[in-house]
Design a protein around this motif. Structure first.
Motif, PDB file in Angstrom:
ATOM      1  N   CYS A   1      17.073 -27.479  16.896  1.00  0.00           N
ATOM      2  CA  CYS A   1      16.049 -27.074  15.927  1.00  0.00           C
ATOM      3  C   CYS A   1      16.593 -26.022  14.964  1.00  0.00           C
ATOM      4  CB  CYS A   1      14.827 -26.542  16.657  1.00  0.00           C
ATOM      5  SG  CYS A   1      13.882 -27.803  17.533  1.00  0.00           S
ATOM      6  N   ASP A   2      17.325 -25.061  15.501  1.00  0.00           N
ATOM      7  CA  ASP A   2      17.890 -24.033  14.622  1.00  0.00           C
ATOM      8  C   ASP A   2      18.919 -24.621  13.658  1.00  0.00           C
ATOM      9  OD1 ASP A   2      16.603 -21.580  15.085  1.00  0.00           O
ATOM     10  OD2 ASP A   2      17.622 -21.347  16.999  1.00  0.00           O
ATOM     11  N   ILE A   3      19.708 -25.568  14.119  1.00  0.00           N
ATOM     12  CA  ILE A   3      20.698 -26.196  13.241  1.00  0.00           C
ATOM     13  C   ILE A   3      20.008 -26.974  12.128  1.00  0.00           C
ATOM     14  CG2 ILE A   3      22.504 -27.959  13.143  1.00  0.00           C
ATOM     15  CD1 ILE A   3      23.359 -27.089  15.938  1.00  0.00           C
ATOM     16  N   ALA A   4      18.951 -27.728  12.465  1.00  0.00           N
ATOM     17  CA  ALA A   4      18.219 -28.493  11.452  1.00  0.00           C
ATOM     18  C   ALA A   4      17.584 -27.563  10.418  1.00  0.00           C
ATOM     19  CB  ALA A   4      17.149 -29.352  12.125  1.00  0.00           C
ATOM     20  N   GLY A   5      16.987 -26.467  10.883  1.00  0.00           N
ATOM     21  CA  GLY A   5      16.390 -25.517   9.949  1.00  0.00           C
ATOM     22  C   GLY A   5      17.420 -24.871   9.050  1.00  0.00           C
ATOM     23  N   LEU A   6      18.568 -24.556   9.611  1.00  0.00           N
ATOM     24  CA  LEU A   6      19.639 -23.953   8.834  1.00  0.00           C
ATOM     25  C   LEU A   6      20.095 -24.886   7.714  1.00  0.00           C
ATOM     26  CD1 LEU A   6      21.806 -21.747   8.428  1.00  0.00           C
ATOM     27  CD2 LEU A   6      23.165 -22.883  10.194  1.00  0.00           C
ATOM     28  N   MET A   7      20.247 -26.167   8.014  1.00  0.00           N
ATOM     29  CA  MET A   7      20.688 -27.126   7.012  1.00  0.00           C
ATOM     30  C   MET A   7      19.625 -27.335   5.926  1.00  0.00           C
ATOM     31  SD  MET A   7      22.535 -29.941   9.493  1.00  0.00           S
ATOM     32  CE  MET A   7      22.977 -31.004   8.113  1.00  0.00           C
ATOM     33  N   ALA A   8      18.357 -27.395   6.314  1.00  0.00           N
ATOM     34  CA  ALA A   8      17.281 -27.590   5.336  1.00  0.00           C
ATOM     35  C   ALA A   8      17.194 -26.423   4.362  1.00  0.00           C
ATOM     36  CB  ALA A   8      15.952 -27.788   6.062  1.00  0.00           C
ATOM     37  N   MET A   9      17.255 -25.203   4.894  1.00  0.00           N
ATOM     38  CA  MET A   9      17.170 -24.041   4.022  1.00  0.00           C
ATOM     39  C   MET A   9      18.419 -23.892   3.150  1.00  0.00           C
ATOM     40  SD  MET A   9      14.191 -22.738   4.319  1.00  0.00           S
ATOM     41  CE  MET A   9      13.754 -24.500   4.330  1.00  0.00           C
ATOM     42  N   GLY A  10      19.577 -24.300   3.673  1.00  0.00           N
ATOM     43  CA  GLY A  10      20.775 -24.287   2.848  1.00  0.00           C
ATOM     44  C   GLY A  10      20.636 -25.204   1.651  1.00  0.00           C
ATOM     45  N   ALA A  11      19.981 -26.353   1.834  1.00  0.00           N
ATOM     46  CA  ALA A  11      19.765 -27.283   0.727  1.00  0.00           C
ATOM     47  C   ALA A  11      18.836 -26.682  -0.327  1.00  0.00           C
ATOM     48  CB  ALA A  11      19.192 -28.594   1.255  1.00  0.00           C
ATOM     49  N   VAL A  12      17.793 -25.963   0.109  1.00  0.00           N
ATOM     50  CA  VAL A  12      16.875 -25.329  -0.848  1.00  0.00           C
ATOM     51  C   VAL A  12      17.589 -24.239  -1.636  1.00  0.00           C
ATOM     52  CG1 VAL A  12      14.777 -23.943  -1.082  1.00  0.00           C
ATOM     53  CG2 VAL A  12      14.840 -25.855   0.529  1.00  0.00           C
ATOM     54  N   VAL A  13      18.396 -23.437  -0.949  1.00  0.00           N
ATOM     55  CA  VAL A  13      19.150 -22.384  -1.624  1.00  0.00           C
ATOM     56  C   VAL A  13      20.068 -22.982  -2.681  1.00  0.00           C
ATOM     57  CG1 VAL A  13      20.949 -20.640  -1.316  1.00  0.00           C
ATOM     58  CG2 VAL A  13      19.040 -20.752   0.291  1.00  0.00           C
ATOM     59  N   ALA A  14      20.750 -24.047  -2.339  1.00  0.00           N
ATOM     60  CA  ALA A  14      21.661 -24.678  -3.292  1.00  0.00           C
ATOM     61  C   ALA A  14      20.909 -25.193  -4.513  1.00  0.00           C
ATOM     62  CB  ALA A  14      22.411 -25.824  -2.610  1.00  0.00           C
ATOM     63  N   MET A  15      19.729 -25.755  -4.310  1.00  0.00           N
ATOM     64  CA  MET A  15      18.939 -26.281  -5.422  1.00  0.00           C
ATOM     65  C   MET A  15      18.447 -25.162  -6.335  1.00  0.00           C
ATOM     66  SD  MET A  15      15.400 -28.544  -5.330  1.00  0.00           S
ATOM     67  CE  MET A  15      14.499 -27.220  -4.514  1.00  0.00           C
ATOM     68  N   LEU A  16      17.870 -24.119  -5.753  1.00  0.00           N
ATOM     69  CA  LEU A  16      17.292 -23.055  -6.560  1.00  0.00           C
ATOM     70  C   LEU A  16      18.353 -22.167  -7.197  1.00  0.00           C
ATOM     71  CD1 LEU A  16      14.270 -21.995  -4.304  1.00  0.00           C
ATOM     72  CD2 LEU A  16      14.281 -23.519  -6.299  1.00  0.00           C
ATOM     73  N   ALA A  17      19.493 -21.998  -6.539  1.00  0.00           N
ATOM     74  CA  ALA A  17      20.561 -21.169  -7.103  1.00  0.00           C
ATOM     75  C   ALA A  17      21.122 -21.770  -8.383  1.00  0.00           C
ATOM     76  CB  ALA A  17      21.680 -20.981  -6.081  1.00  0.00           C
ATOM     77  N   THR A  18      20.965 -23.075  -8.548  1.00  0.00           N
ATOM     78  CA  THR A  18      21.430 -23.738  -9.780  1.00  0.00           C
ATOM     79  C   THR A  18      20.345 -23.767 -10.852  1.00  0.00           C
ATOM     80  OG1 THR A  18      20.782 -25.917  -8.912  1.00  0.00           O
ATOM     81  CG2 THR A  18      23.047 -25.167  -8.494  1.00  0.00           C
ATOM     82  N   GLY A  19      19.188 -23.133 -10.555  1.00  0.00           N
ATOM     83  CA  GLY A  19      18.125 -23.058 -11.549  1.00  0.00           C
ATOM     84  C   GLY A  19      17.230 -24.270 -11.611  1.00  0.00           C
ATOM     85  N   ARG A  20      17.234 -25.101 -10.583  1.00  0.00           N
ATOM     86  CA  ARG A  20      16.420 -26.310 -10.580  1.00  0.00           C
ATOM     87  C   ARG A  20      15.237 -26.149  -9.623  1.00  0.00           C
ATOM     88  NH1 ARG A  20      21.181 -30.970 -10.117  1.00  0.00           N
ATOM     89  NH2 ARG A  20      22.280 -30.412 -12.050  1.00  0.00           N
ATOM     90  N   LEU A  21      14.147 -26.819  -9.959  1.00  0.00           N
ATOM     91  CA  LEU A  21      12.966 -26.837  -9.107  1.00  0.00           C
ATOM     92  C   LEU A  21      12.441 -28.264  -9.076  1.00  0.00           C
ATOM     93  CD1 LEU A  21      10.857 -25.457  -7.377  1.00  0.00           C
ATOM     94  CD2 LEU A  21       9.600 -24.845  -9.441  1.00  0.00           C
ATOM     95  N   TRP A  22      12.847 -29.006  -8.049  1.00  0.00           N
ATOM     96  CA  TRP A  22      12.460 -30.404  -7.918  1.00  0.00           C
ATOM     97  C   TRP A  22      11.501 -30.517  -6.748  1.00  0.00           C
ATOM     98  CZ3 TRP A  22      15.469 -35.018  -5.561  1.00  0.00           C
ATOM     99  CH2 TRP A  22      14.866 -36.217  -5.973  1.00  0.00           C
ATOM    100  N   LEU A  23      10.245 -30.814  -7.037  1.00  0.00           N
ATOM    101  CA  LEU A  23       9.190 -30.798  -6.030  1.00  0.00           C
ATOM    102  C   LEU A  23       9.472 -31.737  -4.846  1.00  0.00           C
ATOM    103  CD1 LEU A  23       6.454 -29.752  -5.086  1.00  0.00           C
ATOM    104  CD2 LEU A  23       5.365 -31.497  -6.525  1.00  0.00           C
ATOM    105  N   PRO A  24       9.893 -32.994  -5.053  1.00  0.00           N
ATOM    106  CA  PRO A  24      10.146 -33.865  -3.883  1.00  0.00           C
ATOM    107  C   PRO A  24      11.202 -33.301  -2.937  1.00  0.00           C
ATOM    108  CG  PRO A  24       9.987 -35.179  -5.879  1.00  0.00           C
ATOM    109  CD  PRO A  24      10.016 -33.750  -6.312  1.00  0.00           C
ATOM    110  N   ALA A  25      12.278 -32.722  -3.486  1.00  0.00           N
ATOM    111  CA  ALA A  25      13.329 -32.147  -2.631  1.00  0.00           C
ATOM    112  C   ALA A  25      12.791 -30.938  -1.870  1.00  0.00           C
ATOM    113  CB  ALA A  25      14.535 -31.753  -3.469  1.00  0.00           C
ATOM    114  N   LEU A  26      11.974 -30.125  -2.522  1.00  0.00           N
ATOM    115  CA  LEU A  26      11.394 -28.954  -1.870  1.00  0.00           C
ATOM    116  C   LEU A  26      10.458 -29.383  -0.741  1.00  0.00           C
ATOM    117  CD1 LEU A  26      11.409 -25.844  -2.175  1.00  0.00           C
ATOM    118  CD2 LEU A  26       9.338 -26.076  -3.557  1.00  0.00           C
ATOM    119  N   MET A  27       9.681 -30.427  -0.977  1.00  0.00           N
ATOM    120  CA  MET A  27       8.770 -30.931   0.045  1.00  0.00           C
ATOM    121  C   MET A  27       9.543 -31.493   1.244  1.00  0.00           C
ATOM    122  SD  MET A  27       5.821 -32.776  -2.292  1.00  0.00           S
ATOM    123  CE  MET A  27       4.934 -33.365  -0.839  1.00  0.00           C
TER     124      MET A  27
END
Length: 419
Positions: free
Chosen positions: A94-120
Motif C-alpha cells: 500500500c505504501d509503495i502504491a501511494g508513493l508511486m501515485a503521488m510521484g505522478a501527481v508531483v511530476a504533472m504539477l511541477a511541469t505546470g499542467r493540471l489534467w483532471l483525469p490524471a489527477l482523479m
C-alpha cells in the motif's frame, strides 16, 4: 481455521505494561499515523487545487469523488484480501502504491499542467492504498497488544486519526501556498517513512491459517452474512452512512463559504485544525467510554449534536465560528467511532476481522464518494447557503430515524460489547 498467535493469544498476562513501551504497537501506530497524515494533506489539497487554480467547484467534487470512490467499490474485496494475504506485505504494498501515485501527481504539477483525469486516477490509487492500509492495520492491532489493552489501543488509533486530520488539513493548505505540487510531494515522503517503520515490526500480524480454495466472492459473502445477523450494527451503519454523505458535502460547503467571503486557504486550514482538536478530544473520551456507555446512547447523542451544530452554519461565514461548530461535530463523531469500533472488534471473530471491518466501512463511509460528487453539483446549482440549509434538515431527519427504530435500542442493550 486461524489460530491466534502473539499478543492476541496472550490476553491473560498479569502486567502487559504501558502501550508506549510496546515496540511493535508503537511502530505500527507511528507508521500508520505518518501515512494517514500524508493522505489527509493531499485530500485537503485536492479541492483547493480545483477551487483556487481550476476555479471549478464541480471539478473539486469530481476529485473528491475519485479519492473516496474506493470506499464504495474496493472496500469489500479489500477486506477479503486482508484476511487472506500476509498483512505485513499488504501494508508495504500500500505504501509503495501511494508513493508511486503521488510521484505522478508531483511530476504533472511541477511541469505546470493540471489534467483532471490524471489527477482523479492518482487520487483513486492513493485512496485505495489508504483504505487497504487501514483495514490491514485494524485487523493487525489485536496481534500486537494484549486483549486487556485493546480498547485503549483502538482509542489511541482513533486519536491518531483525528490528529492526522488536525495536522493534515492545515499542512495541506499551508504547503499548497508554497506551490500546487508541494502537498503531494509531502504525501509521497510520508509513504516512504511509513514503509520504513513496517520493516522493523517483529510480531506476526495474523494467526496461522489453512490453505483454502474458496474464491474472494465466497469469502466476501461470508463476511456480509455475518454482518447481516448483527441487527444493531447493521442499522447503526446505515445511519452513519447517511451522516457521512452529509459531512462530505459539508466540508466542501465550508471551503466555498470561506472563499465567497474573501477568505484564504489559511482560513480553511484553521477550520481543519480546530476541528482536529475536537476530534482528538472525542477520541480520548471514547477510549474511556467504550464498554461503559451503551453504543446506542453514543450514536443517538452524536446525531443530535450534529443536527444542532449544523443549523448555525447557514447563518455565519466567520472562520472562527465555523471552526468551533465543526470541532463540536468532530468531538461527537470521534467518540462514536471509538465506542462502535471497540464493540465491533470485540464481537467479531478474528478470522473475519478484515471482511467485517470492510463491510461496516462500506456501509458507514462508502457513501462519502457520493457525497463529494453531490456536494460539487449541489454547490454549483444552489450555492453554499441553500446547500448548508439542506444539510441541517437532512441531518435532523436522520436523528428522528434513529429514535424511531426500536431494534437499535433493544439490540444495543443486548449486545453492547461490554467485557
Amino acid at each position: 481455521m486461524r489460530l491466534l498467535t502473539g499478543r492476541a493469544a496472550d490476553a491473560g498476562q498479569a502486567d502487559p505494561g504501558p502501550l508506549r513501551r510496546n515496540r511493535d504497537f508503537f511502530l505500527l501506530w507511528t507508521g500508520s499515523g505518518i501515512s494517514l497524515l500524508g493522505l489527509r494533506a493531499s485530500t485537503a489539497a485536492y479541492p483547493l487545487l480545483m477551487l483556487w487554480y481550476g476555479d471549478s467547484p464541480a471539478g473539486a467534487g469530481m476529485v473528491g469523488f475519485a479519492v473516496l470512490l474506493p470506499q464504495l467499490v474496493v472496500q469489500l474485496p479489500a477486506g477479503a484480501l486482508v484476511d487472506r494475504w500476509d498483512r505485513r506485505r499488504l501494508l508495504i504494498g500500500c505504501d509503495i502504491a501511494g508513493l508511486m501515485a503521488m510521484g505522478a501527481v508531483v511530476a504533472m504539477l511541477a511541469t505546470g499542467r493540471l489534467w483532471l483525469p490524471a489527477l482523479m486516477a492518482a487520487a483513486f490509487v492513493d485512496g485505495t492504498a489508504g483504505l487497504c492500509y487501514r483495514l490491514a492495520e485494524r485487523a493487525a492491532v489485536s496481534h500486537v497488544v494484549p486483549a486487556s489493552q485493546l480498547s485503549r489501543a483502538l482509542g489511541q488509533n482513533e486519536a491518531r486519526g483525528q490528529a492526522a486530520g488536525l495536522l493534515g488539513q492545515p499542512a495541506g493548505s499551508g504547503l499548497f501556498t508554497l506551490g500546487p505540487w508541494v502537498p503531494f510531494g509531502f504525501t509521497a515522503l510520508t509513504h516512504l517513512l511509513a514503509l520504513t517503520t513496517l520493516l522493523f515490526i517483529r510480531e506476526d500480524l495474523q494467526g496461522w491459517r489453512s490453505v483454502g480454495t474458496r474464491t474472494v466472492r465466497t469469502e466476501v459473502a461470508e463476511g456480509v452474512r455475518w454482518v447481516w445477523r448483527q441487527r444493531f450494527m447493521r442499522a447503526a451503519a446505515a445511519l452513519i452512512a447517511g451522516s457521512n454523505l452529509l459531512f462530505q458535502v459539508l466540508v466542501l460547503t465550508l471551503a466555498l463559504i470561506v472563499k465567497e467571503h474573501g477568505g484564504s486557504v489559511w482560513s480553511v486550514g484553521l477550520i481543519g485544525l480546530v476541528s482536529g482538536l475536537g476530534g482528538v478530544a472525542g477520541a480520548l473520551a471514547g477510549s474511556r467510554a467504550a464498554g461503559r456507555v451503551r453504543p446506542f446512547t453514543v450514536l443517538a447523542g452524536s446525531l443530535v449534536v450534529w443536527t444542532v451544530l449544523m443549523v448555525p452554519v447557514v447563518f455565519t461565514s466567520d472562520p472562527v465560528a465555523l471552526s468551533a461548530l465543526l470541532a463540536g461535530m468532530s468531538f461527537a463523531g470521534a467518540l462514536m467511532n471509538v465506542v462502535t469500533g471497540v464493540h465491533q472488534v470485540r464481537v467479531t471473530p478474528d478470522s473475519l476481522q478484515g471482511r467485517v471491518t470492510s463491510v461496516f466501512a462500506l456501509l458507514g463511509s462508502g457513501m462519502g464518494s457520493t457525497g463529494a460528487l453531490a456536494g460539487g453539483l449541489l454547490l454549483a446549482a444552489f450555492g453554499s447557503r441553500s446547500t448548508a440549509l439542506g444539510l441541517a434538515v437532512a441531518m435532523g431527519l436522520l436523528t428522528l430515524a434513529a429514535f424511531a427504530v426500536p431494534a437499535l435500542r433493544h439490540d444495543a442493550a443486548a449486545t453492547d460489547g461490554r467485557p
